[in-house]
Design a protein around this motif. Structure first.
Motif, mmCIF file in Angstrom:
data_model
loop_
_atom_site.group_PDB
_atom_site.id
_atom_site.type_symbol
_atom_site.label_atom_id
_atom_site.label_comp_id
_atom_site.label_asym_id
_atom_site.label_seq_id
_atom_site.Cartn_x
_atom_site.Cartn_y
_atom_site.Cartn_z
ATOM 1 N N ARG A 62 0.835 -1.192 0.000
ATOM 2 C CA ARG A 62 0.000 0.000 0.000
ATOM 3 C C ARG A 62 0.873 1.247 0.000
ATOM 4 N N ALA A 63 0.252 2.401 -0.193
ATOM 5 C CA ALA A 63 0.990 3.662 -0.239
ATOM 6 C C ALA A 63 1.655 3.973 1.100
ATOM 7 N N ASP A 64 1.045 3.493 2.211
ATOM 8 C CA ASP A 64 1.634 3.758 3.525
ATOM 9 C C ASP A 64 2.721 2.746 3.885
ATOM 10 N N GLY A 65 3.076 1.838 2.966
ATOM 11 C CA GLY A 65 4.144 0.874 3.196
ATOM 12 C C GLY A 65 3.687 -0.466 3.739
ATOM 13 N N THR A 66 2.399 -0.647 4.004
ATOM 14 C CA THR A 66 1.877 -1.906 4.526
ATOM 15 C C THR A 66 1.867 -2.945 3.420
ATOM 16 N N TYR A 67 2.402 -4.132 3.703
ATOM 17 C CA TYR A 67 2.414 -5.223 2.741
ATOM 18 C C TYR A 67 1.121 -6.019 2.864
ATOM 19 N N VAL A 68 0.486 -6.302 1.740
ATOM 20 C CA VAL A 68 -0.750 -7.084 1.718
ATOM 21 C C VAL A 68 -0.457 -8.398 1.008
ATOM 22 N N ARG A 69 -0.734 -9.515 1.708
ATOM 23 C CA ARG A 69 -0.510 -10.828 1.109
ATOM 24 C C ARG A 69 -1.533 -11.086 0.010
ATOM 25 N N GLY A 70 -1.185 -11.966 -0.909
ATOM 26 C CA GLY A 70 -2.120 -12.370 -1.947
ATOM 27 C C GLY A 70 -3.293 -13.106 -1.321
ATOM 28 N N HIS A 71 -4.483 -12.897 -1.852
ATOM 29 C CA HIS A 71 -5.668 -13.516 -1.277
ATOM 30 C C HIS A 71 -6.770 -13.605 -2.332
#
Length: 128
Positions: A62-71
């Motif tokens: 995300r723009a804030d640096g949070t990593y989102v796992r594939g789902h």
């Protein structure tokens, strides 16, 4: 004893940090009931059950640096209808209106080699 850091299991339950035995216990002649320690077992969160079609979302940041796992994400019925071709109702409506209105004007059936007439507001040879 080995220390196990707090973590989340694959089913979503949270496990507190704890010490784990490094050797198995000696065989017990009978099963003993577990001791009451005053702690409650972590609540098991029910997994969301998808009842409709899903799509895979690739992992991203995300723009804030949070990593989102594939789902997998569920798709709304409206999106499914548009993807399946159900969104063409508006085009059909326009075609029916054109057919009822009589189609294009007769002016568009002029031969292609005719030249347009000059405007009467501007003298010949001057372009606006």
């Amino acid at each position: 004893m080995t220390y196990v850091r707090p973590h989340h299991r694959r089913d979503g339950t949270y496990v507190k940090g704890h010490h784990r035995r490094t050797r198995p216990r000696a065989a017990q002649p009978y099963a003993t009931p577990p001791r009451a320690t005053g702690r409650r077992a972590p609540a098991v969160r029910p997994r969301a059950v998808s009842t409709g079609p899903t799509t895979y979302v690739a992992p991203y940041s995300r723009a804030d640096g949070t990593y989102v796992r594939g789902h997998h994400r569920s798709i709304s019925p409206r999106t499914v209808a548009v993807a399946a071709g159900g969104g063409g109702g508006f085009l059909l409506f326009i075609l029916v209106l054109l057919a009822l209105a009589g189609g294009p004007d007769d002016d568009s059936k002029k031969p292609a080699d005719t030249k347009p007439s000059h405007s009467t507001s501007a003298p010949a040879g001057q372009h606006l």
